[in-house]
Design a protein around this motif. Sequence first.
Motif, PDB file in Angstrom:
ATOM      1  N   PHE A   1      88.018  10.454  -4.832  1.00  0.00           N
ATOM      2  CA  PHE A   1      87.969  11.915  -4.819  1.00  0.00           C
ATOM      3  C   PHE A   1      88.851  12.506  -3.721  1.00  0.00           C
ATOM      4  O   PHE A   1      89.411  13.596  -3.883  1.00  0.00           O
ATOM      5  CB  PHE A   1      86.520  12.388  -4.622  1.00  0.00           C
ATOM      6  CG  PHE A   1      86.367  13.878  -4.641  1.00  0.00           C
ATOM      7  CD1 PHE A   1      86.305  14.567  -5.844  1.00  0.00           C
ATOM      8  CD2 PHE A   1      86.314  14.609  -3.453  1.00  0.00           C
ATOM      9  CE1 PHE A   1      86.173  15.956  -5.873  1.00  0.00           C
ATOM     10  CE2 PHE A   1      86.190  15.985  -3.465  1.00  0.00           C
ATOM     11  CZ  PHE A   1      86.119  16.663  -4.686  1.00  0.00           C
ATOM     12  N   ALA A   2      88.994  11.795  -2.628  1.00  0.00           N
ATOM     13  CA  ALA A   2      89.791  12.319  -1.501  1.00  0.00           C
ATOM     14  C   ALA A   2      91.232  12.594  -1.903  1.00  0.00           C
ATOM     15  O   ALA A   2      91.911  13.421  -1.278  1.00  0.00           O
ATOM     16  CB  ALA A   2      89.752  11.330  -0.336  1.00  0.00           C
ATOM     17  N   TYR A   3      91.712  11.925  -2.945  1.00  0.00           N
ATOM     18  CA  TYR A   3      93.101  12.101  -3.376  1.00  0.00           C
ATOM     19  C   TYR A   3      93.224  12.995  -4.613  1.00  0.00           C
ATOM     20  O   TYR A   3      94.323  13.178  -5.141  1.00  0.00           O
ATOM     21  CB  TYR A   3      93.733  10.735  -3.657  1.00  0.00           C
ATOM     22  CG  TYR A   3      93.837   9.873  -2.421  1.00  0.00           C
ATOM     23  CD1 TYR A   3      94.845  10.083  -1.482  1.00  0.00           C
ATOM     24  CD2 TYR A   3      92.898   8.869  -2.169  1.00  0.00           C
ATOM     25  CE1 TYR A   3      94.930   9.299  -0.339  1.00  0.00           C
ATOM     26  CE2 TYR A   3      92.980   8.086  -1.028  1.00  0.00           C
ATOM     27  CZ  TYR A   3      93.991   8.305  -0.122  1.00  0.00           C
ATOM     28  OH  TYR A   3      94.081   7.539   1.013  1.00  0.00           O
ATOM     29  N   ALA A   4      92.100  13.539  -5.082  1.00  0.00           N
ATOM     30  CA  ALA A   4      92.119  14.411  -6.252  1.00  0.00           C
ATOM     31  C   ALA A   4      92.880  15.694  -5.933  1.00  0.00           C
ATOM     32  O   ALA A   4      92.810  16.220  -4.812  1.00  0.00           O
ATOM     33  CB  ALA A   4      90.697  14.739  -6.694  1.00  0.00           C
ATOM     34  N   GLN A   5      93.619  16.206  -6.915  1.00  0.00           N
ATOM     35  CA  GLN A   5      94.449  17.401  -6.728  1.00  0.00           C
ATOM     36  C   GLN A   5      94.276  18.365  -7.894  1.00  0.00           C
ATOM     37  O   GLN A   5      94.144  17.942  -9.049  1.00  0.00           O
ATOM     38  CB  GLN A   5      95.928  17.008  -6.653  1.00  0.00           C
ATOM     39  CG  GLN A   5      96.279  16.072  -5.510  1.00  0.00           C
ATOM     40  CD  GLN A   5      97.738  15.639  -5.572  1.00  0.00           C
ATOM     41  OE1 GLN A   5      98.301  15.452  -6.650  1.00  0.00           O
ATOM     42  NE2 GLN A   5      98.350  15.472  -4.409  1.00  0.00           N
ATOM     43  N   ASP A   6      94.300  19.660  -7.600  1.00  0.00           N
ATOM     44  CA  ASP A   6      94.221  20.643  -8.676  1.00  0.00           C
ATOM     45  C   ASP A   6      95.583  20.929  -9.300  1.00  0.00           C
ATOM     46  O   ASP A   6      95.714  21.793 -10.167  1.00  0.00           O
ATOM     47  CB  ASP A   6      93.581  21.952  -8.193  1.00  0.00           C
ATOM     48  CG  ASP A   6      94.378  22.629  -7.075  1.00  0.00           C
ATOM     49  OD1 ASP A   6      95.544  22.258  -6.825  1.00  0.00           O
ATOM     50  OD2 ASP A   6      93.823  23.546  -6.441  1.00  0.00           O
ATOM     51  N   THR A   7      96.600  20.168  -8.893  1.00  0.00           N
ATOM     52  CA  THR A   7      97.943  20.283  -9.484  1.00  0.00           C
ATOM     53  C   THR A   7      98.357  18.992 -10.203  1.00  0.00           C
ATOM     54  O   THR A   7      99.488  18.891 -10.674  1.00  0.00           O
ATOM     55  CB  THR A   7      98.986  20.594  -8.394  1.00  0.00           C
ATOM     56  OG1 THR A   7      98.936  19.558  -7.388  1.00  0.00           O
ATOM     57  CG2 THR A   7      98.707  21.949  -7.743  1.00  0.00           C
ATOM     58  N   LEU A   8      97.455  18.024 -10.302  1.00  0.00           N
ATOM     59  CA  LEU A   8      97.812  16.704 -10.835  1.00  0.00           C
ATOM     60  C   LEU A   8      98.312  16.780 -12.272  1.00  0.00           C
ATOM     61  O   LEU A   8      99.157  15.989 -12.683  1.00  0.00           O
ATOM     62  CB  LEU A   8      96.611  15.767 -10.753  1.00  0.00           C
ATOM     63  CG  LEU A   8      96.865  14.297 -11.124  1.00  0.00           C
ATOM     64  CD1 LEU A   8      97.813  13.644 -10.119  1.00  0.00           C
ATOM     65  CD2 LEU A   8      95.550  13.519 -11.186  1.00  0.00           C
ATOM     66  N   PHE A   9      97.808  17.745 -13.034  1.00  0.00           N
ATOM     67  CA  PHE A   9      98.126  17.801 -14.462  1.00  0.00           C
ATOM     68  C   PHE A   9      99.196  18.829 -14.819  1.00  0.00           C
ATOM     69  O   PHE A   9      99.468  19.055 -15.997  1.00  0.00           O
ATOM     70  CB  PHE A   9      96.848  18.096 -15.252  1.00  0.00           C
ATOM     71  CG  PHE A   9      95.694  17.205 -14.896  1.00  0.00           C
ATOM     72  CD1 PHE A   9      95.779  15.832 -15.062  1.00  0.00           C
ATOM     73  CD2 PHE A   9      94.526  17.740 -14.363  1.00  0.00           C
ATOM     74  CE1 PHE A   9      94.721  14.996 -14.718  1.00  0.00           C
ATOM     75  CE2 PHE A   9      93.466  16.923 -14.018  1.00  0.00           C
ATOM     76  CZ  PHE A   9      93.552  15.544 -14.191  1.00  0.00           C
ATOM     77  N   ASP A  10      99.803  19.439 -13.810  1.00  0.00           N
ATOM     78  CA  ASP A  10     100.749  20.533 -14.064  1.00  0.00           C
ATOM     79  C   ASP A  10     101.941  20.096 -14.914  1.00  0.00           C
ATOM     80  O   ASP A  10     102.480  20.879 -15.686  1.00  0.00           O
ATOM     81  CB  ASP A  10     101.250  21.126 -12.745  1.00  0.00           C
ATOM     82  CG  ASP A  10     100.199  21.978 -12.050  1.00  0.00           C
ATOM     83  OD1 ASP A  10      99.098  22.148 -12.623  1.00  0.00           O
ATOM     84  OD2 ASP A  10     100.463  22.469 -10.944  1.00  0.00           O
TER      85      ASP A  10
END
Length: 288
Positions: free
Chosen positions: A126-135
């Motif tokens: 989770f620490a590496y999760a990003q809200d831009t990963l799927f852009d």
Amino acid sequence: MNIAVIGLGLIGGSICKTIRKNTSYSCWGLDSDIQTVQQALESGAIVRAIEPADLREADLTIVCLHPQPTIDFILQNLANFQPSSTVIDVCGVKKAIVDAVTLPLSQHGVTFIGTHPMAGREFSGFAYAQDTLFDTASFIITPLDDTPKDKLAFVEAFAQALRFKEVVYATPEHHDQVIAFTSQLAHVVSSAYVKSPSLLEQRGFSAGSFQDLTRVAKLNESMWTSLFMMNKEPLLFEIETIIQNLEEYRQALQQEDAVMMCQLLREGRILKEKSLLQNSTPRPGTVF
């Protein structure tokens, strides 16, 4: 809409963060690690920590676990899912998942649709999760012939709400065939490549090509072993194909045949240029 995300690692966590960023949906989370759940709550990625029994209140459940745990979780919780709700997964292999859970879920009034967000990093958790990963990522949907059209439209609309770059449809079998080449073979080659005795001498001698080819060697070996084994035949075909191709390059070197080597390199360049041109051409619209 209430969305339950099962597994708050890199992909699950990124889905939660992207839901929060781009939608007004209510996102809930379930994970075996209490600290991960707490981090997700504190960051605002989820608004509620849930237990399996709470799935009866979810309109959409997204299972973000490794392949076999995905199957196990779904089969163990058949009675917990809300009837008429939708369940999707994010695994990098589709036929084995679809075959295992579609019918049991349908017998409980739940629709399963196999999906695969084509995104990732060489880090996990989770620490590496990003809200831009799927852009810049595509979202693959693998329906069956009898998958309800309204459910497909629902899942596609969800992917669009998360602002995936592209939604792609494929059968589970075609997905696994292509993914063996575009993803799984790349991980095999990268892992084999770094086993050269020259690896520890590369400092100061490497640039972009080395980084590109070795990035995915930093992988989760348990997850990728499961993916490889569940997609054995398509991956074997790709491994055998690249071995045959490498034999041609070795033969050209052994025979000091510069003409053959140049021809092999030319063929590769032309194929790459062709694929770049194909990728720049817009796909036709979705047809149900």
